[in-house]
Design an enzyme around this catalytic site. Structure first.
Site, PDB file in Angstrom:
ATOM      1  CG  MET A  10     -46.527  11.590  31.187  1.00  0.00           C
ATOM      2  SD  MET A  10     -47.761  11.568  29.666  1.00  0.00           S
ATOM      3  CE  MET A  10     -48.304  13.071  29.473  1.00  0.00           C
TER       4      MET A  10
ATOM      5  CB  CYS B 272     -56.311  -2.577  34.933  1.00  0.00           C
ATOM      6  SG  CYS B 272     -55.745  -2.132  33.116  1.00  0.00           S
TER       7      CYS B 272
END
EC number: 1.2.1.70
Length: 415
Positions: free
Chosen positions: A188, A49
């Site tokens: 984040m 990924c």
């Protein structure tokens, strides 16, 4: 044949680009065979990924970039700004760093090593793993093991995301039994999701104002999505809540959390608020059974781990630099293999000729002692003929160099 690493990762390309050049398992073998048929002698592909990388040997590295774009039916101009190409030593060093977790989104994470091993297995199955790449992967696994066993690369917390997991693990003995809710889908939250996913939680859910972004993130980490307005109704199902949005007002209020605790029969919850201003009302921290951590709390955890982790990174880089040198000693040694083989073949040809001559003389009835003496002289003369001829035809400065070379080859004066 020169060795290269070509690819893009989370450092160089956004998710939208990484998705377009990823290789699904069902296409990987076809891709490897196509790549070696078109422009590479050996090849392996690592597709996760966070990165897509091709390790290959070729005389035309640019052709591999063209192939990557063509295979995914993309214009090269769409992907080339995000691509990096590492030749020879840089390629080997890069592979070592990747497998050791030094190039990961989560510094020192161990999952990448298994993914590199799978890339090697797929290349073996496709028949595209030659001698050089096979040795490279063997050395890579050895280096990664050494880095992990002899440094503290994965032991200390050095990011807000890692600190979030660290604090949750203080409360829950087994993260594999916990459900985690992420509110937001920015950078984040992406980092936090990567860290939490590494612990194998029971469930990962992404709630975000933009459903498409939530879905993309959930698919990456094997999770599901939740509409933002449903958080209040379903909050009690989650053991860990991590929030980081750009909202100017709190998203999780005191009353919402009180209702969740009642539904949970006061089983504890960990809540991590990474937003500024806060996503979770400050009063929530006064509730029993709630462990609420803010950016300031996480900063203290990070500060305590940064110094020791930096020392571990330096140790790991030193190990890798040394092992890169060792791999190229092996690679350079392979360059001498054809010469060594030819030397052995020539020596054996001379031996066979002298042996046949000796056998004929023995058949004529000559004494074995004279035949053996002649055989030894014949072998000696033929074996030193080349070096003697080389020395006799050297002149000037080359004569001294020739003498030194022959002395080293035959270890003259060392006995």
């Amino acid at each position: 044949m020169p060795l290269f690493a070509l690819g893009l990762n989370h450092h160089t390309a956004p998710l939208a680009i990484r998705e377009r050049v990823a290789f699904g398992p069902e296409r990987l073998l076809t891709a490897l065979k196509d790549l070696t048929a078109r422009c590479a002698q050996e090849a392996a592909i690592l597709s996760t990924c966070n990165r897509t990388e091709v390790y290959f040997s070729t005389q035309e590295p640019q052709a591999a970039a063209d192939w990557l774009a063509h295979f995914h039916s993309l214009p090269l101009a769409d992907v080339s700004p995000y691509l990096y190409t590492y030749p020879d030593r840089e390629a080997v060093r890069h592979v070592f760093r990747v497998a050791s977790g030094l190039d990961s989104m989560v510094l020192g994470e161990p999952q990448i090593l298994g993914q590199v091993k799978e890339a090697m297995r797929q290349a073996e199955e496709a028949g595209t793993l030659g001698t050089t790449l096979h040795k490279l992967f063997e050395r890579t696994f050895s280096v990664a093991k050494e880095v992990r066993s002899s440094t503290a690369i994965g032991a200390n917390v050095v990011s807000m995301a890692a600190a979030s997991v660290h604090l949750a693990e203080r409360i829950f003995e087994r993260m594999k039994d916990q459900r985690v809710l992420f509110i937001g889908a920015g950078e984040m939250i992406e980092l936090c999701a990567a860290h939490f996913a590494g612990t194998g939680p029971k469930q990962i859910t992404i709630a975000n104002r933009t459903p498409e972004r939530a879905l993309a993130l959930a698919e990456r980490f094997g999770g599901d999505t939740l509409r933002l307005e449903l958080i209040g109704d379903l909050l009690h199902k989650y053991d860990v809540v991590v929030s980081c949005t750009a909202s100017r007002l709190p998203i999780v209020g005191l009353g919402m959390v009180e209702r969740a605790l009642k539904a949970r029969r006061h089983r504890p919850m960990v809540m991590v608020d990474l937003a500024v201003p806060r996503d979770i009302e400050r009063e929530v921290e006064d509730l029993d059974d709630i462990f609420l951590y803010t950016v300031d709390d996480l900063a203290q955890v990070v500060a305590s781990g940064r110094e020791s982790r930096q020392a571990a990174v330096l140790e790991a880089e030193a190990i890798i630099d040394d092992r890169v040198q060792g791999f190229f000693h092996w690679l350079e040694g392979r360059g001498a293999v054809p010469v060594i083989r030819a030397l052995r073949e020539e020596a054996d040809r001379l031996r066979q000729a002298e042996l046949e001559r000796a056998m004929r003389r023995l058949a004529k009835g000559e004494s074995a002692e004279k035949v053996l003496e002649s055989l030894s002289h014949g072998l000696t003369n033929k074996l030193i003929h080349g070096p003697s001829h080389y020395l006799n035809h050297a002149e000037g400065e080359s004569l001294a160099e020739a003498g030194e070379m022959v002395s080293q080859l035959f270890k003259l004066g060392q006995r």
